[in-house]
Design an enzyme around this catalytic site. Structure first.
Site, PDB file in Angstrom:
ATOM      1  N   GLY A  76       0.866  -1.176   0.000  1.00 23.75           N
ATOM      2  CA  GLY A  76       0.000   0.000   0.000  1.00 23.75           C
ATOM      3  C   GLY A  76       0.891   1.210   0.000  1.00 23.75           C
ATOM      4  O   GLY A  76       2.095   1.096   0.038  1.00 23.75           O
ATOM      5  N   CYS A  77       0.303   2.399  -0.068  1.00 26.24           N
ATOM      6  CA  CYS A  77       1.136   3.594  -0.130  1.00 26.24           C
ATOM      7  C   CYS A  77       1.942   3.769   1.149  1.00 26.24           C
ATOM      8  O   CYS A  77       1.600   3.244   2.194  1.00 26.24           O
ATOM      9  CB  CYS A  77       0.255   4.821  -0.316  1.00 26.24           C
ATOM     10  SG  CYS A  77      -0.682   4.791  -1.845  1.00 26.24           S
ATOM     11  N   GLY A  78       3.004   4.529   1.045  1.00 26.76           N
ATOM     12  CA  GLY A  78       3.824   4.835   2.211  1.00 26.76           C
ATOM     13  C   GLY A  78       3.897   6.338   2.437  1.00 26.76           C
ATOM     14  O   GLY A  78       3.915   7.111   1.488  1.00 26.76           O
TER      15      GLY A  78
END
Lengths: 245, 377
Positions: free
Chosen positions: B16-18
């Site tokens: 997922g995004c960071g």
């Protein structure tokens, strides 16, 4: 014995080195300068391997693990023990969210706190009995949809009122032991609270002794207070949502 | 929309995004090497389809001017937009944004920056009566909506967004962030889920001094978009995060709601929690939910946003995305993973996981003005 300096290493390389080492018959691993590497110890099937971690291991520590022991000397991140089958994870700091997701065997012992959704979808069957023991406190959605196994919440050094929400919602199997009495009716309609009896105490003693030994704390510090036991009131709490009465 | 193409492989990777945010409360400036190092620990949370940074305090010599960062598909788009800017702004300075083409970031739009002051006798009669901030907002919306192949991706004062398609550490090299200094940094590593990975779609999303990086998914995007359109915000960037930027601008700058209350609109407490509050709180939060129901963000999110007074990091109401915070002296760090913090801050004073919906807020400590009676207020 094998020491790996994991500083700056990608998780693929780190896990390859561990697996190669196991292939050569190495049983003890010391991972130094770990910082955020995912999937350490994942899917390894081997009973007598011990992986000692210095630094912060990344997400999904010990996922699908089947036998080894992982010792984390710092905090751990999210998803430790995801779908773990057997073996042991010791965390000397705090654990992140979603500890023991779908866990189906083995033990996770945490000295500090754990995050949200501990033991979600944890399950057990016959001799498969996953056990999670948390020394500190936990976030909300504790034991959500729990289907089997045992979670012990000690709440050591924690005088605050239990402040997480959605306690054991959807729990339909397994057992939770608490070292502190809480007004659980505030949290869930799906569970019932009892005082732990002699049989429970005998069961707990085995695991709590191992927990105390793992972290070098006197057993009496843990067992000095009565325990309460929480079990689901139904094996199918949401039946009314799906079937007509 | 820009037609700059994504040349990266779409290798499927589960992540997922960071996010990362670093702020120094005393406004001590540091270069971009820490934020780059920190977000690179979260490399595997993205897939190379978007990386970006916001930095505050990087244009002290132009602190009173609006710093526009604009990406262009082609030079005719640039000419058109510059025509508009010349008619409506005094352009104190304009130049290409300094970049360094690397093996990893080689295909990019024209990237240009302008330091602007709205003209008092601006041509755009429709917007002439507006205050400067409102005029800038309208100009950004106008360019992004009506000028083909042009997109304003930064428009604040003494701050800037630097973003594009690529992994964030490569984007950092591309924009030479190690040569930029600021007192607050945010970073994002993108894993696009519902919308395309394109240069304009990388985070942060900015408007005036607001900048947002976001991990998650705004399932209420449709209603948020329709609500914002009533207030003339134009959502043209094909990414849900954009909505959060404009909601904050609407609530805080336009409607004058304090940040902390605005956050209870974005991630409002559930009614069963509101019911247990004292009467005043209950009335306030009920009113906010009723008035701003369409600004409520539904779905999983962790966001970090910067604005002129500080930084805020926050989760959705049931914590469906990770967020860790730490402090070390005047620095506060927030990130999706603790390892991203420990990479640049090995021995913090305190590390904790914020609770669901409870913001981590850091405001800059303004110098105390002794002679004007502010002490003790």
């Amino acid at each position: 014995m094998m020491t790996i300096d994991a500083g700056g290493m990608h998780y693929k390389e780190l896990n390859r080195l561990i697996r190669d080492g196991i292939g050569k018959g190495i049983k003890k691993f010391f991972l130094e300068n770990v910082n955020g590497q995912y999937y350490i110890g994942d899917g390894i099937k081997c009973d007598d391997v011990v992986i000692n971690i210095n630094g912060i291991p990344g997400n999904d520590l010990g996922a699908f693990m089947d036998g080894p022991t992982i010792i984390v000397n710092n905090n751990a991140q999210d998803n430790a023990g995801n779908t773990m089958n057997s073996g042991k994870i010791l965390i000397k700091g705090d654990a992140g969210d979603v500890v023991g997701y779908g866990m189906r065997g083995g033990r996770i012992y945490i000295l500090g706190n754990a995050g949200y959704r501990v033991g979600i979808h944890m399950k057990g069957y016959n001799e498969q009995l996953p056990v999670i023991i948390i020394g500190g406190k936990v976030g909300s959605f504790f034991a959500e949809y729990m289907a089997g196994g045992v979670i012990v919440l000690l709440g050591l050094n924690d005088s605050d009122e239990f402040d997480s929400e959605y306690f054991a919602s959807g729990m339909h199997g397994g057992t939770i032991f608490l070292r502190k009495k809480i007004d659980f009716s505030k949290y869930s309609k799906d569970v019932e609270l009892y005082e732990a009896d002699g049989k429970d105490a005998l069961f707990l003693k085995k695991y709590l002794t191992e927990y105390a030994d793992s972290f070098n704390i006197p057993l009496e510090e843990i067992t000095g207070k009565p325990f309460y036991k929480i079990v689901p009131s139904s094996a199918r709490p949401y039946a009314h949502l799906y079937t007509s009465a | 929309m820009l037609n700059i193409k994504n040349k990266f492989n779409l290798e499927r990777d589960i992540s997922g995004c960071g996010l990362v945010g670093i702020i120094n409360a005393k406004k001590v400036r540091t270069n971009g090497s820490d934020i780059k190092k920190s977000i690179s620990v979260e490399h595997d949370r993205g897939n190379g389809l978007g990386g970006g940074f916001a930095v505050y305090g990087n244009y002290p010599e132009y602190a009173e001017l609006y710093a526009f960062h604009i990406m262009y598909d082609n030079l005719s788009a640039k000419k058109d937009v510059e025509g508009y800017l010349n008619n409506n702004f005094i352009i104190e300075k304009e130049e290409p944004i300094p970049t360094f083409r690397t093996a990893k970031i080689y295909d990019h739009p024209y990237l240009h920056r302008y330091f602007l002051k709205p003209k008092s006798d601006r041509q755009d009669k429709l917007f002439r009566e507006l205050g400067d901030d409102d005029f800038v907002v309208n100009s950004v919306m106008l360019v992004n909506q009506h000028y083909d192949g042009a997109y304003v991706f930064s428009s604040g004062k003494n701050m800037g967004a630097f973003k594009g398609v690529g992994y964030p550490e490569d984007i950092a090299d591309f924009y030479k962030l190690e040569e930029i200094e600021g007192y607050m940094w945010t970073a994002h590593n993108r894993f696009p889920t519902n919308t395309p990975g394109w240069w304009g779609g990388a985070h942060p999303f900015t408007l005036l001094d607001w900048s947002i990086v976001h991990n998650g998914e705004i399932s209420s995007y449709g209603i948020n978009k329709r609500y914002l359109e009533m207030y003339k915000y134009n959502l043209s960037l094909k990414t849900d995060t954009e909505a959060i930027t404009y909601i904050l601008d609407l609530l805080v700058r336009k409607h004058g709601i304090p940040i902390r209350l605005a956050l209870t609109v974005l991630a409002s407490p559930f009614y069963n929690k509101i019911d247990k509050m004292d009467r005043v709180q209950k009335e306030l939060l009920t009113a906010l939910r009723q008035i701003y129901g369409s600004a409520l963000l539904n779905g999983p999110f962790a966001i970090v946003f910067g604005y002129s007074n500080g930084m805020v990091a926050m989760n959705d109401r049931i914590k469906l995305r990770p967020l860790v915070a730490a402090t070390a002296g005047d620095f506060t760090y927030v990130a999706s993973e603790e390892a991203a913090i420990s990479a640049v801050c090995p021995s913090p004073d305190r590390v904790w996981s914020p609770k669901a919906g409870e913001p981590v807020m850091v405001e800059f400590e303004e110098p105390v003005m002794q002679n004007r009676g502010l002490v003790g207020l």
